[in-house]
Every structure is written in C-alpha cells, then in structure tokens.
Design an enzyme around this catalytic site. Structure first.
Site, PDB file in Angstrom:
ATOM      1  CE1 TYR A 274     -14.280  10.000   0.959  1.00 13.85           C
ATOM      2  CE2 TYR A 274     -12.209   9.569  -0.177  1.00 13.85           C
ATOM      3  CZ  TYR A 274     -13.587   9.463  -0.124  1.00 13.85           C
ATOM      4  OH  TYR A 274     -14.272   8.833  -1.113  1.00 13.85           O
TER       5      TYR A 274
ATOM      6  CG  ASN B 263      -1.698   1.292   1.358  1.00 10.15           C
ATOM      7  OD1 ASN B 263      -1.969   1.959   0.367  1.00 10.15           O
ATOM      8  ND2 ASN B 263      -2.066   1.645   2.580  1.00 10.15           N
TER       9      ASN B 263
END
Length: 485
Positions: free
Chosen positions: A262, A121
């Site tokens: 977010y 990631n």
C-alpha cells in the site's frame, strides 16, 4: 489541522517521506519536486532546508500540500543554494503536538563545527526513554517529535564532525529510521540495520539525490542507482562524491512488507521489483486462494486497482471501474458539518450504478483497518442494485499496531484484533470476505517458499504480531506482545 481528507480515517498512513540533493544549481526547486512526488507519504505538512555559501542555512516549513506551499518563485528564492533536504509528514496517532509548526521537519541544530539539518522517516521506539534522559541532562526540546532526539544526541556527542556525531546518535536509537541530513557541504543518508523504511540513491547530472522512493527520482529526471542498504550510511559531497560505510552491527533485513501492499507508489521500484507488478501478483495469489463466482471484479480506488487487475486476470472475471473516485476532494471543499459527515465516503467515491446493477461484485481493497469505510462502500454498492458483494483483501488481517513509522490505531480498534474472518464478514454484512494469507503475500513479493517463520525477509508485525525490535516505550505503557497474551 484536519487531515487532507477528513473522511479518510480508515487507512493506515505512512507517516513521512524524505528527499535530499547536493551538487545542483537550485536545490530548493529540486527538493520541492521530489516532495511533490512523495506527497502520498505525508499530506499534513512539509518543510525544506537549504544552504548557500553566502546566505547560510535557510528553511521553510508549512502546513498543507507541497503544491500549495512550495511552488511559488517568491518562496523558493528565499531558499538558495546547491544543497537541500525536505520532508513531508503525517502526525503520529494520538500526537498532542501534531498540529504545531514546531513539529514539522527538517529539524536544524547548530554545532561547534557548523549547522546541520535532519529529516527522518520511521519511528524511534525508545524515544520516550531517550527524551527523559536528555531532559534530565539539560536538553530543551522544541517539538513533540521523536525525531528531535537525534539532534539532541548529536549535540551531546564528542564526534569530530557531523557524520561522526550522527553515527553515534543513531547507535543509541531503537526502532526504524531512514534519515536524510545535510551540513553546509555534505548530504548524508542512513538506514537502520533492519532496513525497515526505504531510501534510494540517484544521480542528477553532476549532483546526487536521496529519496524515500524511486518515483521521486523520476519526476526530476534523475537516474536510479541503487537502494541504500540496511545499516548503511552514505556521506555525499560535490567534491568527494559518495563515501559509504556500515556503522551498525549487521542484522538480517526486515523491510516493511506493507510498502509493497500500500504505502509506496505503484510506479516505484522496491528491492528491484516493480511495486505495480507486485500488487498485480498479490491479486493473482488472492484469486488462487479465494475464488468466487461473480460477474465483475472492481477495485476500491485507488490503492486496490493493481490487485483487482491481477485478480481479474487470474480468475477470468471481467475487470470494471465500479467505483469512481472524486480526485478533487480537498480540505477546503465544505465545512464538515454533521450532515456532511454522515455522507461519509460518498464525498470521495461514487458507484457506477449502470455497471453495478444486478451484478455479483468482487470488491478488491488493500486492507481492512477499522472496517468503517468498508461497511459504507458495501452499502453504496448494494444501494446501487448489486446482487452480491464479495470483499477480497490484498493483505492479511491487520491485527497488530505498527511502531515503526506507520500511523496505526490502538490494537483494540483494529477489526482483526477482536474478530475472526467469519465474524468480520458478518460485521461488514457482505456475502463473503477473504484476506490473502501471509504465505500468499510472501509468494507474491517473490518468496517462492512462502514465509519462513524462522527467518522472515520482511517486517510483517502488523499481521503476525512478531516485532523485530521490541517497542520499549509502548511496553512501558502497558502494551502486551503476542507472546504475553
């Protein structure tokens, strides 16, 4: 392969989620559940690799959602073993290979001392340079992913075991990485020295778990132990437990602040803080900084909800669900003809007309990227009879692209890169538009002093243009840093 929601192209997208487990009876099922909890971090494709002492390594990689691909008993039976890792992804902006199954992680490599799989990631900012050097030395790449560089660097390492080879490979990598990897018996986790992307450690019975977020531990009933520290590498086995060391030169943490705004799920814990509580705090700060006379505070669902609640609590203006999201909007709902495309966000969002009519409405959203969706939502609210529309944004203006694992448009396509706040307000056609300040955002996430420009705690490059790691590949392609403008 289109995105999961073909009309939702106006949000920043975290590109990946990773998960791994060792010392459990059925690793594949545990990994599938973990990936399901991380689905918000990548909805384009997913993959799982496991190892069984009798059958060796097995893998499955699929396009689409975890629930559609990794829940059948037939498939999970092809992935036996007590150790496994998994990955969910979006493709990168402009990725030519984004629709190829060969780009779907985890990636696997066979080395002299055995096989290893890796899920990554983040984003390697010198990947093009590394790829060019590796190809010149004879490496043959199978994917367009920057993550494959790690496997090739490991293959060229002279380390005596897989963890040593991974350590040597990652020392040559620039950018952001949270890596989950596995050998036949070991689960490995590592974060880059700046800790840009998240990675957490959990305990599940006699086994261990690594995941991008704590919500993935909750779904399997694992105990959250701690975050993997920036620059830390852990090697975990059922026999020896956790071995931890710090192979990189120490650096000040620069965790991605947009994880708080977010990317992460609101039920996750980041840096010892509830993401939900942090987002509520952001809404409170936004109400203090940018008050406005209005009748209702309404979130743009779902990401704007906690901040809208905070704004309402701080301002005393009633909170209301003025926009309702269709939770069942999916890829195969209907062929996206031009007529359907013109419906825009109406396929996903609908205005609660009876509530909105005649009201002065504050719409709280997490960000404005291109502004296209914001304009459509404003039009829907006005069409429903609202008297006024005021946007309040729970992040500073996004004026710079991210090069550390977030799918961001080119800078010239970011509304805040070409317009002032007043110009954006006029462009969107709303009565007022206000973003939280960078100092306000830092206060909301627990930095009472606000942002200390000499030593920021977070990576906020998408707002400030101050990149903690120079994007070498992008600079070579002509990208201009803030200081160069």
């Amino acid at each position: 392969m289109p995105p999961a929601h073909p009309f939702d192209d106006d949000k920043l997208k975290e590109e990946c989620g990773v998960f791994g487990t060792v010392g459990v009876s059925d690793a594949a099922s545990i990994v599938a559940l973990g990936l399901h909890a991380l689905q918000h971090r990548g909805q384009e494709a997913g993959g799982i690799v496991t190892h069984d002492p009798e059958q060796g390594f097995n893998s499955a990689r699929r396009f689409g959602l975890v629930r559609d691909n990794f829940t059948s008993e037939k498939l999970l039976n092809t992935l036996p073993g007590p150790i496994g890792i998994g990955h969910v992804r979006y493709s990168t902006a402009g990725s030519k290979g984004g629709t190829q199954i060969r780009d779907v992680q985890p990636f696997f490599g066979e080395f002299a001392m055995g096989g290893a799989a890796i899920a990554h990631n983040g984003n390697i900012t010198n990947a093009l340079q590394l790829r060019k050097e590796l190809i010149e030395r004879g490496s043959i790449f199978q994917s367009s992913s920057d993550s494959e560089c790690i496997i090739h660097l490991m293959a060229r390492s002279m380390g005596r075991n897989i963890p040593d080879r991974m350590e040597e490979a990652l020392r040559k990598v620039e950018g952001a990485f949270s890596v989950v990897a596995m050998t036949r018996t070991k689960l490995i986790g590592c974060r880059d020295p700046l800790g840009v992307r998240p990675l957490v450690l959990g305990k599940l019975g006699d086994g261990w778990v690594l995941a991008s977020e704590t919500c993935a531990l909750d779904i399997i009933g694992a105990e959250f132990l701690r975050e993997i520290e920036p620059g830390e590498m852990v090697v975990i086995s059922a026999e020896h437990g956790i071995q931890s060391h710090y192979p990189f030169r120490p650096a000040k943490s620069r965790f991605c602040i947009f994880e708080h705004v977010y990317f992460s799920r609101p039920d996750s814990i980041l840096g010892g803080q509830s993401v939900y509580s942090t987002r509520e705090n952001i809404g409170r700060e936004l109400a203090k900084e940018s008050p406005v006379d209005a009748d209702l505070v309404c979130p743009v669902p779902d990401s704007g909800t906690p901040a809208a609640i905070g704004y309402s609590l701080e301002s005393g203006i009633p909170y209301a669900m003025g926009i309702i999201r269709n939770q069942y909007m999916g890829r195969t709902f209907i062929e996206p003809t031009e007529q359907i495309r013109n419906m825009g966000v109406r396929l996903k969002l609908n205005v609660n007309r009876a509530l909105i009519r005649g009201k002065r409405v504050i719409l709280v959203d997490d960000s404005v990227v291109r502004g296209t969706t914001s304009r459509k939502i404003k039009d829907m609210i006005l069409d429903a009879g609202a008297a006024e529309v005021h946007f309040r944004i729970a992040s500073p203006p996004t004026a710079w692209p991210c090069f550390y694992g977030v799918d961001t448009p080119q800078r010239e396509k970011l509304l805040a890169a070409t317009m002032s706040e007043d110009e954006m307000c006029e462009h969107l056609g709303v009565n007022s538009l206000k973003f939280i300040t960078l100092d306000g955002l830092y206060r909301a996430v627990g930095e009472a002093r606000g942002r200390d420009a000499s030593c920021p705690q977070y990576c906020d490059a998408c707002f400030s243009g101050e990149y903690p790691v120079e994007p070498a590949d992008m600079l070579e392609q002509g990208f201009r840093m803030k200081a160069a403008e």
